[in-house]
Motif scaffolding. Structure first.
Motif, PDB file in Angstrom:
ATOM      1  N   ALA A  46      -6.414   1.123  -0.374  1.00 12.39           N
ATOM      2  CA  ALA A  46      -5.732   2.006   0.583  1.00 12.39           C
ATOM      3  C   ALA A  46      -6.395   3.370   0.539  1.00 12.39           C
ATOM      4  O   ALA A  46      -6.975   3.769  -0.475  1.00 12.39           O
ATOM      5  CB  ALA A  46      -4.249   2.128   0.239  1.00 12.39           C
ATOM      6  N   GLY A  90      -4.539   0.854   4.880  1.00 14.21           N
ATOM      7  CA  GLY A  90      -4.895  -0.060   3.814  1.00 14.21           C
ATOM      8  C   GLY A  90      -5.229  -1.451   4.287  1.00 14.21           C
ATOM      9  O   GLY A  90      -4.850  -1.871   5.381  1.00 14.21           O
ATOM     10  N   HIS A 130       0.837  -1.203   0.000  1.00 13.38           N
ATOM     11  CA  HIS A 130       0.000   0.000   0.000  1.00 13.38           C
ATOM     12  C   HIS A 130       0.869   1.250   0.000  1.00 13.38           C
ATOM     13  O   HIS A 130       0.634   2.189  -0.767  1.00 13.38           O
ATOM     14  CB  HIS A 130      -0.923   0.024   1.226  1.00 13.38           C
ATOM     15  CG  HIS A 130      -1.881  -1.102   1.267  1.00 13.38           C
ATOM     16  ND1 HIS A 130      -1.808  -2.067   2.231  1.00 13.38           N
ATOM     17  CD2 HIS A 130      -2.920  -1.439   0.478  1.00 13.38           C
ATOM     18  CE1 HIS A 130      -2.787  -2.957   2.044  1.00 13.38           C
ATOM     19  NE2 HIS A 130      -3.470  -2.586   0.973  1.00 13.38           N
TER      20      HIS A 130
END
Length: 132
Positions: free
Chosen positions: A82, A77, A8
């Motif tokens: 995310a 996330g 993420h």
């Protein structure tokens, strides 16, 4: 609160690299961040593909010359999604000339593919100047 993975955080870092890339590096940075059919959607734009995403980024830089986008807070996330907040600041990293808050700020949600590239961005503008 979810725990973001490096996946993420890496995707969000590439996202900011694309938004802050100079004109000559922008296309390459967009291709590194988004899938070929990636989508970018916010209240002012709804585009698909590298060329259209790069055009939105170019327009933002034309409207706010000398400003860069930076992460504001942590990346949150889970799975392929995310979320994060950001703000537009002068290139020196501080507030706009004359003080005050960043002229534009928002929050985005990104959806990643299996390789960690962005399939879609859903952007929300929290602060926009009246003339925008």
């Amino acid at each position: 609160m979810s725990t973001p993975t490096h996946r993420h955080e890496d995707a969000v870092a590439r996202y900011f690299e694309a938004w802050n890339a100079g004109t000559e590096a922008r296309d390459k940075a967009v291709a590194a961040a988004w899938t070929a059919d990636g989508r970018y959607t916010d209240p002012l734009a709804d585009v698909r593909g590298h060329e259209q995403i790069a055009a939105v980024i170019t327009a933002a830089h034309e409207q706010f010359p000398g400003y860069v986008f930076r992460l504001s807070g942590a990346v949150d996330g889970h799975h392929d999604t995310a979320r994060f907040s950001w703000e537009l600041v002068n290139e020196a990293g501080g507030p706009p000339a004359g003080g005050g808050s960043a002229p534009v700020a928002g929050s985005d949600v990104v959806v990643l593919d299996g390789e960690g590239r962005i399939r879609a961005v859903y952007g929300f503008l929290d602060r926009v100047p009246a003339e925008a």
